[in-house]
Enzyme design. Structure first.
Site, mmCIF file in Angstrom:
data_model
loop_
_atom_site.group_PDB
_atom_site.id
_atom_site.type_symbol
_atom_site.label_atom_id
_atom_site.label_comp_id
_atom_site.label_asym_id
_atom_site.label_seq_id
_atom_site.Cartn_x
_atom_site.Cartn_y
_atom_site.Cartn_z
ATOM 1 N N ASP A 60 0.879 -1.170 -0.023
ATOM 2 C CA ASP A 60 -0.066 0.200 -0.125
ATOM 3 C C ASP A 60 0.848 1.217 -0.060
ATOM 4 O O ASP A 60 1.794 1.569 0.804
ATOM 5 C CB ASP A 60 -0.992 0.095 1.372
ATOM 6 C CG ASP A 60 -2.033 0.829 1.283
ATOM 7 O OD1 ASP A 60 -2.581 0.994 0.287
ATOM 8 O OD2 ASP A 60 -2.308 1.681 2.104
ATOM 9 N N THR A 93 -2.738 5.745 -4.508
ATOM 10 C CA THR A 93 -1.563 6.679 -4.170
ATOM 11 C C THR A 93 -0.359 6.524 -4.859
ATOM 12 O O THR A 93 0.492 7.419 -5.031
ATOM 13 C CB THR A 93 -1.347 6.258 -2.513
ATOM 14 O OG1 THR A 93 -1.305 4.677 -2.582
ATOM 15 C CG2 THR A 93 -2.575 6.637 -1.634
ATOM 16 N N THR A 94 -0.155 5.230 -4.925
ATOM 17 C CA THR A 94 1.224 4.893 -5.795
ATOM 18 C C THR A 94 1.090 5.506 -7.387
ATOM 19 O O THR A 94 2.352 6.096 -7.612
ATOM 20 C CB THR A 94 1.469 3.376 -6.070
ATOM 21 O OG1 THR A 94 1.100 2.631 -5.063
ATOM 22 C CG2 THR A 94 2.891 3.078 -6.691
ATOM 23 N N ASP A 385 -9.702 0.474 1.609
ATOM 24 C CA ASP A 385 -9.557 0.992 0.433
ATOM 25 C C ASP A 385 -10.819 0.516 -0.464
ATOM 26 O O ASP A 385 -11.250 1.313 -1.246
ATOM 27 C CB ASP A 385 -8.291 0.187 -0.204
ATOM 28 C CG ASP A 385 -7.041 0.891 0.096
ATOM 29 O OD1 ASP A 385 -7.011 1.713 0.838
ATOM 30 O OD2 ASP A 385 -6.024 0.288 -0.407
HETATM 31 P P1 ADP Z 1 -2.238 2.455 -6.415
HETATM 32 O O1 ADP Z 1 -1.394 2.659 -5.079
HETATM 33 O O2 ADP Z 1 -1.786 3.420 -7.567
HETATM 34 O O3 ADP Z 1 -3.798 2.273 -6.272
HETATM 35 P P2 ADP Z 1 -1.925 -0.322 -7.304
HETATM 36 O O4 ADP Z 1 -0.686 -1.098 -6.810
HETATM 37 O O5 ADP Z 1 -2.960 -0.493 -6.301
HETATM 38 O O6 ADP Z 1 -1.433 1.340 -7.173
HETATM 39 O O7 ADP Z 1 -2.088 -0.392 -8.457
HETATM 40 C C1 ADP Z 1 -3.140 0.160 -9.217
HETATM 41 C C2 ADP Z 1 -3.034 0.042 -10.875
HETATM 42 O O8 ADP Z 1 -2.913 -1.387 -11.140
HETATM 43 C C3 ADP Z 1 -4.036 0.687 -11.613
HETATM 44 O O9 ADP Z 1 -3.519 1.240 -12.796
HETATM 45 C C4 ADP Z 1 -4.938 -0.490 -11.918
HETATM 46 O O10 ADP Z 1 -5.707 -0.047 -13.219
HETATM 47 C C5 ADP Z 1 -3.981 -1.673 -12.123
HETATM 48 N N1 ADP Z 1 -4.586 -3.016 -12.175
HETATM 49 C C6 ADP Z 1 -5.544 -3.515 -11.116
HETATM 50 N N2 ADP Z 1 -5.762 -4.716 -11.326
HETATM 51 C C7 ADP Z 1 -5.329 -4.900 -12.698
HETATM 52 C C8 ADP Z 1 -5.444 -6.085 -13.545
HETATM 53 N N3 ADP Z 1 -6.181 -7.200 -13.033
HETATM 54 N N4 ADP Z 1 -4.644 -5.981 -14.651
HETATM 55 C C9 ADP Z 1 -4.110 -4.876 -15.164
HETATM 56 N N5 ADP Z 1 -3.870 -3.833 -14.387
HETATM 57 C C10 ADP Z 1 -4.635 -3.874 -13.165
#
Ligand code: ADP
Ligand code: MG
Length: 532
Positions: A60, A93-94, A385
């Site tokens: 996270d 956030t990332t 979240d």
């Molecule tokens: P953040 O802190 O930015 O939410 P995450 O590590 O949760 O970072 O990653 C979010 C990213 O992962 C988003 O761009 C989301 O669209 C992408 N994502 C989530 N699930 C999938 C998936 N099954 N395939 C491809 N991308 C995904």
């Protein structure tokens, strides 16, 4: 002695112009780089060890940044983005921090080409505004009835986190919870209580209609279950207060002592009688209940819990429609809360009080279970979240395709938009558009795919009008992510873009950093030397 030290305290540290900019951009970039590997479902986790040895394992963004305790002021501004993002939308956030890092990195290039910061800032501002416009245009609208979509939003936000194995179950619980408390598409998170119970496995996490308190009744001879509960919510102690000021009571003989005790006893008996007269058969007290009061409450067959937190008292008040009573003399039947059942239940190692069938059906509790503290905490983070993304999606009523789909389309359209500007400003908008590509690039990279091939393929799809095509890391293919259910609330993206751009331009505007004597740490360019 340097020239500055005529006016600044000795040993204060000053960096100016390009040095200051370079230094700040470097710090921001380091922060962004640090969390890059956690992006997306295939992102890695980080293990954070605090100075006292506590361990957190998480993926996270905001948790990682907060635990890192960065010191450089520009780096702190980056952490601030993550906090804002977490507070406003609870996810992304990332993404937000990475975008800010890339915007600054790209700005550096422009600065090196002698483009003035003001021009870059102007270009970035225009790009941000346009991006928000395009985002709206590309969004799909949703309502509370789109359960399937809402569940997909939760799953997208949970994928890759520690709670992933139970994402189906969590998404069901979360959507049900948010829908239950939502009014006109607005969900008040204060109506959802989260209780963490150690024991069992995370699959046993469940939604309970009503309020669950991690409290037991104060005396085992009180009824273990009360039906048609009439609940007194009291925020004053049921005990005799010690003298406020120091008073000396002289007791000369046993009779006097007995008289003193008898008096206390009578007062407490009177209090309990008042409670009983109101018709209450349950009492939840925010403060203490002393032994004598416990004795009379037990005798009256009243179920009592003490030391309930203020927050829980407020939740109980909303749930049972009971008023919080601060003066026992004023207790009446009308002030009591109602519930069908109040019951003590043993939960693993803990004893809980369940308040079910509340007058207000919006009161609910989510019980998170798990074998260890780490598991429970990670499930809780996913839960929080998930609750925020669903409520944010409902509130705005807009969603977009994830997996880099939205970023590629935004980037494409911003590049077209940049063509309408002359020279230098165009360059800035172009660099802004390029920064967005970093999201799908990193998603691919973290999944062990070739990022350049992925970007090329995505761009081709989008040039052909497939605007929701993104990387689906569940199938490993590039496809229509709106259909595949890889979806996110529009707000996650709009907030990420606006706060990233805001911080990037704020940092770009700084050309002079003056650090006081004891705050030099991490401010000097030398501080980064070992990182190069
Ligand atoms: P953040 O802190 O930015 O939410 P995450 O590590 O949760 O970072 O990653 C979010 C990213 O992962 C988003 O761009 C989301 O669209 C992408 N994502 C989530 N699930 C999938 C998936 N099954 N395939 C491809 N991308 C995904
Ligand atoms: Mg996320």
């Amino acid at each position: 002695m340097s020239r500055d030290n005529y006016v600044l305290p000795e040993n204060s540290n000053r960096t100016m112009g390009r040095d200051a900019q370079r230094n700040n951009i470097m710090a921001a970039k380091i922060v962004a780089d640090m969390i890059k590997t956690t992006l997306g479902p295939k992102g890695m986790d980080k293990m954070l060890v605090s100075s006292s040895g506590d361990i957190t394992i998480t993926n996270d963004g905001v948790t990682i940044l907060e635990e890192m305790e960065v010191e450089h002021p520009a780096a702190k501004m980056m952490v601030e983005i993550a906090r804002t993002q977490e507070k406003e939308v609870g996810d992304g956030t990332t993404t937000a921090v990475m975008l800010a890092g890339r915007l600054l990195e790209n700005a550096e290039e422009l600065l090196d080409n002698r483009i003035h910061p003001t021009t870059i800032i102007k270009g970035y501002r225009k790009a941000t505004e346009k991006a928000q416009e395009i985002l709206k245009e590309l969004s799909q609208t949703i309502t509370t009835n789109n359960d399937e979509i809402l569940r997909s939003i939760v799953k997208t936000s949970i994928t890759g986190k520690g709670a992933e194995p139970i994402k189906e179950k969590l998404s069901e619980i979360i959507v049900k919870a948010v829908k239950q408390v939502a009014e006109n598409n607005k969900a008040d998170m204060n109506n959802i209580k989260i209780v963490k119970v150690r024991g069992g496995s995370m699959e046993d996490t469940e939604l309970i209609e009503g309020i669950v308190l991690d409290k037991e009744r104060v005396n085992n001879d009180m009824p273990q279950i009360v039906r048609e509960a009439r609940i007194a919510l009291v925020d004053v102690p049921l005990e005799i207060k010690g003298p406020e000021t120091e008073t000396r009571i002289t007791i000369n003989n046993p009779e006097q002592l007995q008289g003193f005790i008898d008096r206390e006893d009578r007062i407490l008996k009177g209090i309990v009688e008042k409670i009983q007269m109101s018709g209450a058969n349950v009492i939840f007290c925010q403060k203490g209940i002393d032994d004598i009061a416990q004795y009379y409450l037990t005798k009256a067959g009243i179920y009592a819990c003490r030391r309930i937190t203020k927050n829980d008292m407020e939740k109980l008040s909303r749930a049972t429609k009971g008023k919080i009573i601060s003066n026992i003399n004023e207790i009446t039947t009308e002030l009591l809360g109602r519930a069908e059942i109040v019951e003590e239940i043993k939960e693993g190692e803990e004893i809980m009080t369940y308040v079910r069938g509340c007058k207000n059906p919006k009161a609910i509790t989510i019980m998170i279970r798990g074998g260890t503290e780490h598991v429970i905490d990670e499930v809780e983070r996913a839960m929080v979240d998930g609750l925020s993304v669903v409520s944010s999606a409902l509130k705005e009523g807009m969603i977009v395709a994830g997996g880099g789909a939205i970023e590629i389309e935004l980037s494409r359209r911003l590049r077209q938009y940049s063509q309408t500007f002359p020279g230098r400003e165009r360059l800035a908008i172009e660099r802004f558009s390029e920064a967005l590509e970093q999201i799908p690039f990193t998603l691919a990279e973290n999944a062990g795919l070739d990022p350049i091939d992925t970007i090329t393929e995505l761009k081709t799809a989008h040039d052909q009008g497939r605007r929701n095509h993104g990387l689906n890391l569940l199938t490993g293919r590039i496809e229509d992510n709106l259909q595949a259910g890889i979806i996110e609330p529009t707000k996650v993206k709009s907030q990420a873009i606006s706060s990233a751009s805001e911080v990037a331009t704020m940092i770009l505007r700084i050309d002079d950093v003056i650090a006081a004597n004891d705050n030099k740490k991490g401010m000097r360019p030398e501080a980064f030397e070992h990182l190069d």
